[in-house]
Enzyme design. Structure first.
Site, PDB file in Angstrom:
ATOM      1  N   GLY A  41      40.204  36.470  43.018  1.00  0.00           N
ATOM      2  CA  GLY A  41      38.769  36.190  43.002  1.00  0.00           C
ATOM      3  C   GLY A  41      38.386  35.573  44.334  1.00  0.00           C
ATOM      4  O   GLY A  41      39.219  35.462  45.232  1.00  0.00           O
ATOM      5  N   PHE A  43      37.647  32.533  45.022  1.00  0.00           N
ATOM      6  CA  PHE A  43      38.130  31.179  45.289  1.00  0.00           C
ATOM      7  C   PHE A  43      39.632  31.002  45.064  1.00  0.00           C
ATOM      8  O   PHE A  43      40.145  29.905  45.149  1.00  0.00           O
ATOM      9  CB  PHE A  43      37.363  30.175  44.431  1.00  0.00           C
ATOM     10  CG  PHE A  43      35.892  30.190  44.723  1.00  0.00           C
ATOM     11  CD1 PHE A  43      35.400  29.614  45.876  1.00  0.00           C
ATOM     12  CD2 PHE A  43      35.003  30.805  43.859  1.00  0.00           C
ATOM     13  CE1 PHE A  43      34.047  29.633  46.162  1.00  0.00           C
ATOM     14  CE2 PHE A  43      33.650  30.834  44.133  1.00  0.00           C
ATOM     15  CZ  PHE A  43      33.167  30.252  45.297  1.00  0.00           C
ATOM     16  N   GLY A  44      40.308  32.078  44.755  1.00  0.00           N
ATOM     17  CA  GLY A  44      41.748  31.935  44.548  1.00  0.00           C
ATOM     18  C   GLY A  44      42.331  33.112  43.798  1.00  0.00           C
ATOM     19  O   GLY A  44      41.738  34.189  43.762  1.00  0.00           O
ATOM     20  N   ASP A 155      24.745  36.316  32.254  1.00  0.00           N
ATOM     21  CA  ASP A 155      25.416  37.113  33.283  1.00  0.00           C
ATOM     22  C   ASP A 155      26.324  38.168  32.654  1.00  0.00           C
ATOM     23  O   ASP A 155      27.442  38.375  33.104  1.00  0.00           O
ATOM     24  CB  ASP A 155      26.218  36.183  34.205  1.00  0.00           C
ATOM     25  CG  ASP A 155      26.429  36.802  35.585  1.00  0.00           C
ATOM     26  OD1 ASP A 155      25.706  37.758  35.933  1.00  0.00           O
ATOM     27  OD2 ASP A 155      27.333  36.337  36.299  1.00  0.00           O
ATOM     28  N   ASN A 160      32.265  41.029  34.219  1.00  0.00           N
ATOM     29  CA  ASN A 160      32.576  39.779  33.519  1.00  0.00           C
ATOM     30  C   ASN A 160      33.255  40.001  32.183  1.00  0.00           C
ATOM     31  O   ASN A 160      33.352  39.087  31.369  1.00  0.00           O
ATOM     32  CB  ASN A 160      31.294  38.965  33.299  1.00  0.00           C
ATOM     33  CG  ASN A 160      30.802  38.368  34.599  1.00  0.00           C
ATOM     34  OD1 ASN A 160      31.540  38.338  35.577  1.00  0.00           O
ATOM     35  ND2 ASN A 160      29.561  37.908  34.620  1.00  0.00           N
TER      36      ASN A 160
HETATM   37  P1  AMP Z   1      38.305  36.317  38.845  1.00  0.00           P
HETATM   38  O1  AMP Z   1      38.601  35.308  39.882  1.00  0.00           O
HETATM   39  O2  AMP Z   1      37.957  35.733  37.525  1.00  0.00           O
HETATM   40  O3  AMP Z   1      37.315  37.349  39.313  1.00  0.00           O
HETATM   41  O4  AMP Z   1      39.677  37.103  38.569  1.00  0.00           O
HETATM   42  C1  AMP Z   1      40.215  37.978  39.503  1.00  0.00           C
HETATM   43  C2  AMP Z   1      40.932  39.106  38.786  1.00  0.00           C
HETATM   44  O5  AMP Z   1      42.049  38.608  38.056  1.00  0.00           O
HETATM   45  C3  AMP Z   1      40.093  39.820  37.745  1.00  0.00           C
HETATM   46  O6  AMP Z   1      39.340  40.827  38.316  1.00  0.00           O
HETATM   47  C4  AMP Z   1      41.131  40.357  36.774  1.00  0.00           C
HETATM   48  O7  AMP Z   1      41.673  41.553  37.248  1.00  0.00           O
HETATM   49  C5  AMP Z   1      42.209  39.312  36.833  1.00  0.00           C
HETATM   50  N1  AMP Z   1      42.052  38.348  35.729  1.00  0.00           N
HETATM   51  C6  AMP Z   1      41.302  37.233  35.722  1.00  0.00           C
HETATM   52  N2  AMP Z   1      41.397  36.573  34.565  1.00  0.00           N
HETATM   53  C7  AMP Z   1      42.257  37.289  33.795  1.00  0.00           C
HETATM   54  C8  AMP Z   1      42.769  37.123  32.452  1.00  0.00           C
HETATM   55  N3  AMP Z   1      42.415  36.080  31.709  1.00  0.00           N
HETATM   56  N4  AMP Z   1      43.626  38.054  31.985  1.00  0.00           N
HETATM   57  C9  AMP Z   1      43.977  39.119  32.741  1.00  0.00           C
HETATM   58  N5  AMP Z   1      43.527  39.326  34.005  1.00  0.00           N
HETATM   59  C10 AMP Z   1      42.680  38.428  34.535  1.00  0.00           C
END
Ligand code: AMP
Length: 295
Positions: A41, A43-44, A155, A160
């Site tokens: 994402g 931020f990390g 959102d 999401n």
């Molecule tokens: P985010 O920072 O929430 O956008 O997460 C980055 C990416 O990590 C997402 O696009 C998903 O592909 C993966 N991801 C985030 N949260 C989860 C989760 N709880 N379970 C599986 N994959 C996740």
């Protein structure tokens, strides 16, 4: 922009109960075995992880404090954690807890084994009516639950939403994605899902989520959101005028179009309430009551 909302009093209750929940267990990184990266994402990173004592598999989201501070989103993250950690619904991604060290904040999240809905939609181009209706009904139930707790998501969009091991949808972001890099369209971005009252910065309530769910239903069935345009200003105009058109292809039933038309209504008080949505013939005839789409 604030995304998930609670009433101030509710917020106060949440803050105090959150504080007591946090006291129960103080997590540290050594409680987890870290596995493969799941994604990135703004931020990390997100990693697959196993909680050592219970062997429970989770997704560990690692956010860098410096980046949170730079973007001035610490307050929003705190609120997101407060809200999401109190929601318990099969179609809402659980947030089990959080911890931090000097440089990072860690969110312990439910692992969504089948990944991103957005990628699945890209792969399929558009979904069958059965699949779309099953997803829309499960999201309506999750939003009814949220609204009952005075939480407005604001959102709802494919980016999401994650897919659980059984194929069930999980609302994954409560206030976060608005700050992450827009993975889809640099031109229109998040505008596509906003209702007229938010585009025009007029007061809004929980019925903003009915609008966004209507946009999502359209995108499930047609593969593109209804008010998409090359220029930001055109998307804006199309939303405000509710310039809703149903293209001839792919072929979509008139029952589905009827439902979408009842959700994408400018006057927010006239949008089809979510409990009525669940009784709509298109949902009744197409949605799998288990909320799980079986191909
Ligand atoms: P985010 O920072 O929430 O956008 O997460 C980055 C990416 O990590 C997402 O696009 C998903 O592909 C993966 N991801 C985030 N949260 C989860 C989760 N709880 N379970 C599986 N994959 C996740």
């Amino acid at each position: 922009m604030a995304i998930a909302e609670t009433h101030p009093q509710q917020q106060q209750e949440k803050v105090s109960s959150e504080a007591s929940a946090a006291e129960k267990k103080r997590w540290t990184l050594s409680d987890f075995d870290i596995g493969k990266p799941l994604g990135r994402g703004k931020f990390g990173h997100v990693y697959l992880a196993r909680e050592k004592r219970s062997n429970h598999i989770v997704a560990l989201k690692v956010l860098f404090k410096s980046q949170l501070q730079q973007s001035q989103v610490e307050h929003q993250l705190r609120r997101e954690v407060e809200i999401q950690s109190h929601l318990r619904h099969p179609n809402i991604l659980r947030l089990y807890g959080y911890f931090y060290d000097q440089k990072r904040v860690y969110l312990i999240l439910e692992y969504a084994a089948k990944g991103e809905l957005y990628k699945e939609l890209q792969r399929c181009k558009y979904f069958s009516e059965r699949r779309a209706a099953t997803y829309v009904a499960s999201l309506a139930r999750a939003l009814i639950y949220c609204h009952g707790k005075h939480v407005i998501h604001r959102d709802i969009k494919p980016e999401n939403l994650l897919i659980g091991a059984q194929g069930e949808l999980k609302i994954a972001d409560f206030g976060w994605s608005v700050h992450t890099f827009n993975r889809r369209r640099t031109m229109c971005g998040t505008l596509d899902y906003l209702p007229p009252e938010m585009v025009e910065s007029v007061e809004h309530d929980a019925s903003v989520d009915i609008w966004s769910l209507g946009v999502l239903c359209y995108e499930f069935l047609y593969g593109v959101p209804p008010f998409e345009a090359k220029e930001h200003s055109d998307t804006y105009r199309r939303i405000v005028q509710v310039d809703l058109k149903f293209p001839p292809k792919p072929i979509v039933s008139s029952a589905a179009k009827d439902l979408i038309s009842q959700m994408l209504v400018k006057d927010s008080s006239q949008r089809l309430p979510l409990h009525k949505l669940l009784e709509h013939p298109w949902i009744v005839q197409n949605a799998d009551p288990s909320g799980i789409y079986r191909a």
